[in-house]
Enzyme design. Structure first.
Site, PDB file in Angstrom:
ATOM      1  N   ARG A  93     -11.424   0.326  10.145  1.00  0.00           N
ATOM      2  CA  ARG A  93     -11.105  -0.061  11.527  1.00  0.00           C
ATOM      3  C   ARG A  93     -11.999   0.684  12.530  1.00  0.00           C
ATOM      4  NH1 ARG A  93      -8.513  -3.191   8.961  1.00  0.00           N
ATOM      5  NH2 ARG A  93      -6.443  -4.031   9.391  1.00  0.00           N
TER       6      ARG A  93
ATOM      7  N   SER B 152      -1.222  -4.802  13.796  1.00  0.00           N
ATOM      8  CA  SER B 152      -0.888  -3.395  13.547  1.00  0.00           C
ATOM      9  C   SER B 152      -1.077  -2.592  14.832  1.00  0.00           C
ATOM     10  CB  SER B 152      -1.801  -2.805  12.479  1.00  0.00           C
ATOM     11  OG  SER B 152      -1.701  -3.543  11.294  1.00  0.00           O
TER      12      SER B 152
ATOM     13  N   GLU C  72      -4.058   1.673  17.185  1.00  0.00           N
ATOM     14  CA  GLU C  72      -5.153   0.802  16.787  1.00  0.00           C
ATOM     15  C   GLU C  72      -5.716   0.002  17.964  1.00  0.00           C
ATOM     16  OE1 GLU C  72      -6.326  -2.272  13.295  1.00  0.00           O
ATOM     17  OE2 GLU C  72      -4.937  -2.780  14.845  1.00  0.00           O
TER      18      GLU C  72
HETATM   19  N1  EPU Z   1       5.778  -0.996   4.388  1.00  0.00           N
HETATM   20  C1  EPU Z   1       7.084  -0.624   4.478  1.00  0.00           C
HETATM   21  N2  EPU Z   1       7.778  -0.957   5.595  1.00  0.00           N
HETATM   22  C2  EPU Z   1       7.207  -1.647   6.622  1.00  0.00           C
HETATM   23  C3  EPU Z   1       5.862  -2.017   6.523  1.00  0.00           C
HETATM   24  C4  EPU Z   1       5.157  -1.671   5.395  1.00  0.00           C
HETATM   25  O1  EPU Z   1       7.633   0.004   3.578  1.00  0.00           O
HETATM   26  O2  EPU Z   1       7.898  -1.897   7.600  1.00  0.00           O
HETATM   27  C5  EPU Z   1       5.029  -0.684   3.156  1.00  0.00           C
HETATM   28  C6  EPU Z   1       4.820  -1.970   2.355  1.00  0.00           C
HETATM   29  O3  EPU Z   1       5.885  -2.239   1.496  1.00  0.00           O
HETATM   30  C7  EPU Z   1       3.559  -1.656   1.602  1.00  0.00           C
HETATM   31  C8  EPU Z   1       2.802  -0.755   2.555  1.00  0.00           C
HETATM   32  O4  EPU Z   1       3.740  -0.244   3.483  1.00  0.00           O
HETATM   33  O5  EPU Z   1       3.847  -0.944   0.444  1.00  0.00           O
HETATM   34  C9  EPU Z   1       1.653  -1.438   3.271  1.00  0.00           C
HETATM   35  O6  EPU Z   1       2.130  -2.576   3.995  1.00  0.00           O
HETATM   36  P1  EPU Z   1       1.234  -3.898   4.132  1.00  0.00           P
HETATM   37  O7  EPU Z   1       0.810  -4.369   2.800  1.00  0.00           O
HETATM   38  O8  EPU Z   1       2.014  -4.858   4.982  1.00  0.00           O
HETATM   39  O9  EPU Z   1      -0.082  -3.441   4.851  1.00  0.00           O
HETATM   40  P2  EPU Z   1      -0.343  -2.382   6.001  1.00  0.00           P
HETATM   41  O10 EPU Z   1      -1.016  -1.190   5.412  1.00  0.00           O
HETATM   42  O11 EPU Z   1       0.893  -2.138   6.774  1.00  0.00           O
HETATM   43  C10 EPU Z   1      -2.768  -3.183   6.568  1.00  0.00           C
HETATM   44  C11 EPU Z   1      -3.527  -3.605   7.788  1.00  0.00           C
HETATM   45  C12 EPU Z   1      -3.166  -5.035   8.180  1.00  0.00           C
HETATM   46  C13 EPU Z   1      -3.542  -5.942   7.015  1.00  0.00           C
HETATM   47  C14 EPU Z   1      -2.776  -5.477   5.765  1.00  0.00           C
HETATM   48  C15 EPU Z   1      -3.212  -6.217   4.531  1.00  0.00           C
HETATM   49  C16 EPU Z   1      -3.973  -1.608   9.076  1.00  0.00           C
HETATM   50  C17 EPU Z   1      -3.641  -0.803  10.289  1.00  0.00           C
HETATM   51  N3  EPU Z   1      -3.247  -2.713   8.896  1.00  0.00           N
HETATM   52  O12 EPU Z   1      -1.386  -3.176   6.917  1.00  0.00           O
HETATM   53  O13 EPU Z   1      -3.958  -5.392   9.283  1.00  0.00           O
HETATM   54  O14 EPU Z   1      -3.227  -7.285   7.295  1.00  0.00           O
HETATM   55  O15 EPU Z   1      -3.035  -4.074   5.504  1.00  0.00           O
HETATM   56  O16 EPU Z   1      -4.493  -5.818   4.161  1.00  0.00           O
HETATM   57  O17 EPU Z   1      -4.881  -1.246   8.325  1.00  0.00           O
HETATM   58  C18 EPU Z   1      -4.033  -5.472  11.677  1.00  0.00           C
HETATM   59  O18 EPU Z   1      -4.953  -4.677  11.620  1.00  0.00           O
HETATM   60  O19 EPU Z   1      -3.602  -5.902  12.769  1.00  0.00           O
HETATM   61  C19 EPU Z   1      -3.361  -5.887  10.445  1.00  0.00           C
HETATM   62  C20 EPU Z   1      -2.290  -6.664  10.443  1.00  0.00           C
END
Ligand code: EPU
Length: 349
Positions: free
Chosen positions: A174, A248, A344
């Site tokens: 990012r 995010s 972000e």
């Molecule tokens: N999780 C929770 N509770 C929540 C949210 C997440 O326990 O409320 C856990 C999930 O179960 C999972 C982990 O956290 O084990 C990661 O969650 P997720 O797969 O939804 O991905 P993320 O790390 O929260 C990142 C990016 C997203 C992107 C997804 C998929 C960032 C800041 N965000 O989210 O990007 O779509 O991975 O690759 O890196 C964005 O930048 O706007 C965005 C949506």
């Protein structure tokens, strides 16, 4: 929007312009001046106007990664350039040059319709093509840096156009040079992508892999990967057109291995991913969720019930309301885990 001056179209500068429809958080802030530009010449005219009037600048694409804290006292330049052009190809790749004002997801659809592959994991990301490199958009195991060959950008001070190679953009998680050393110095005007003629799928992301459990890899198409990504996103992330949000709200924090081991001893279920050598990336959404914020509403702003990393502005309130919620979340995650979350989206003014 432009008017005729002699034979030449000049962009129209609109005073006291409500930006509510131009930011996906639907914050009702005013821009002192607003202008839409369709090409480099109009962009240069807008930059000259800003310089003459001593106005600060906000470069606006899809408005999906900004929070308007207040009215913007300068010039908002809305990048509305269009066009896609194949600039080179060989047996393996096609180099596609895309204008900054194009919509990102429409580009993904266009690429799939034209048998050009690589963008499928980045389906349904809101925003414009020109904004995408600034934060090196990424999702489901793929980042823009994996696909970008070079980009063109206009120097804000000189008005000259410059080419940046992939390497010179200094992409990180990012992150890019346009958020660091060259912050506020360039306007990205086009992006050249290197797309594949033959698919090479990336299914490393567990939730994406899980969508294809009974299908042999050789039968999976990029179109199906795109459809699966769209399905996962729709299940977790609110559609900004319905519930205003900027995706995010925080970056996933990266910490060193030793610190991680200590945290894991206290929180055995902590979600993490390997990062650079000796570093670990934590899931900010998990931290926020564990701190009890998922589904909570404070002062009208809310934490999305399916994904705690996403803050929403259902009542289209001023940006300050969302920022106050963000500050409370940051504080409580720090108190519980000793981790400082970094926002972000960019905050203006
Ligand atoms: N999780 C929770 N509770 C929540 C949210 C997440 O326990 O409320 C856990 C999930 O179960 C999972 C982990 O956290 O084990 C990661 O969650 P997720 O797969 O939804 O991905 P993320 O790390 O929260 C990142 C990016 C997203 C992107 C997804 C998929 C960032 C800041 N965000 O989210 O990007 O779509 O991975 O690759 O890196 C964005 O930048 O706007 C965005 C949506």
């Amino acid at each position: 929007m432009s008017a005729l001056k002699g034979n030449q179209a000049v962009p129209l500068f609109l005073p006291h312009f409500n930006l509510q429809k131009y930011n996906t958080l639907a914050v009702p802030a005013l821009a002192r001046h607003f202008v839409s530009v369709k090409n480099d010449n109009e962009l240069r005219e807008a930059l000259v106007f800003a310089r003459a009037e001593n106005l600060s600048l906000l470069l606006l694409g899809g408005g999906s990664n900004i929070v308007l804290r207040d009215d913007f006292p300068g010039l908002v330049i809305h990048i509305k350039s269009h066009g896609r052009e194949v600039v080179a190809e060989n047996d393996e790749f096609v180099w596609l040059k895309v204008a900054a004002g194009e919509n990102w997801h429409q580009l993904v659809e266009y690429s799939l319709d034209n048998a050009l592959y690589g963008l499928e994991n980045l389906s349904l990301i809101p925003g414009s093509v020109g904004a995408a490199p600034i934060q090196n958009i990424g999702a489901y195991g793929v980042e823009l840096k994996d696909l970008i060959e070079e980009l063109s950008a206009l120097n804000i001070r000189s008005g000259l156009s410059v080419t940046f190679t992939n390497e010179s953009c200094q992409f990180g998680y990012r992150d890019s040079i346009f958020k660091q050393a060259l912050k506020d110095q360039y306007v990205i005007t086009s992006v050249t992508l290197r797309l594949r003629k033959h698919p090479q799928l990336n299914l490393v992301y567990p939730a994406l892999r899980a969508a294809f459990t009974d299908v042999p890899d050789t039968d999976i198409t990029p179109q199906q990967v795109s459809a699966a990504v769209i399905g996962i996103r729709r299940a977790k992330l609110p559609d900004p057109a319905i519930i205003p949000n900027v995706g995010s709200f925080f970056k996933n924090p990266v910490i060193d291995q030793a610190r991680f081991e200590a945290l894991k001893a206290l929180n055995p279920a902590i979600v993490s991913y390997p990062a650079a050598a000796n570093q670990v990336k934590l899931a900010a959404g998990w931290l926020i969720d564990q701190a009890g914020w998922r589904g909570k509403e404070v002062g009208g702003a809310a934490v999305h019930s399916q994904q705690a990393l996403v803050l929403t502005n259902p009542f289209k309130l001023p940006g300050l309301v969302v920022l106050e919620l963000a500050a409370s979340i940051k504080q409580s995650v720090y108190e519980q885990f000793g981790i400082t979350l970094e926002m972000e989206p960019r905050i203006y003014p």
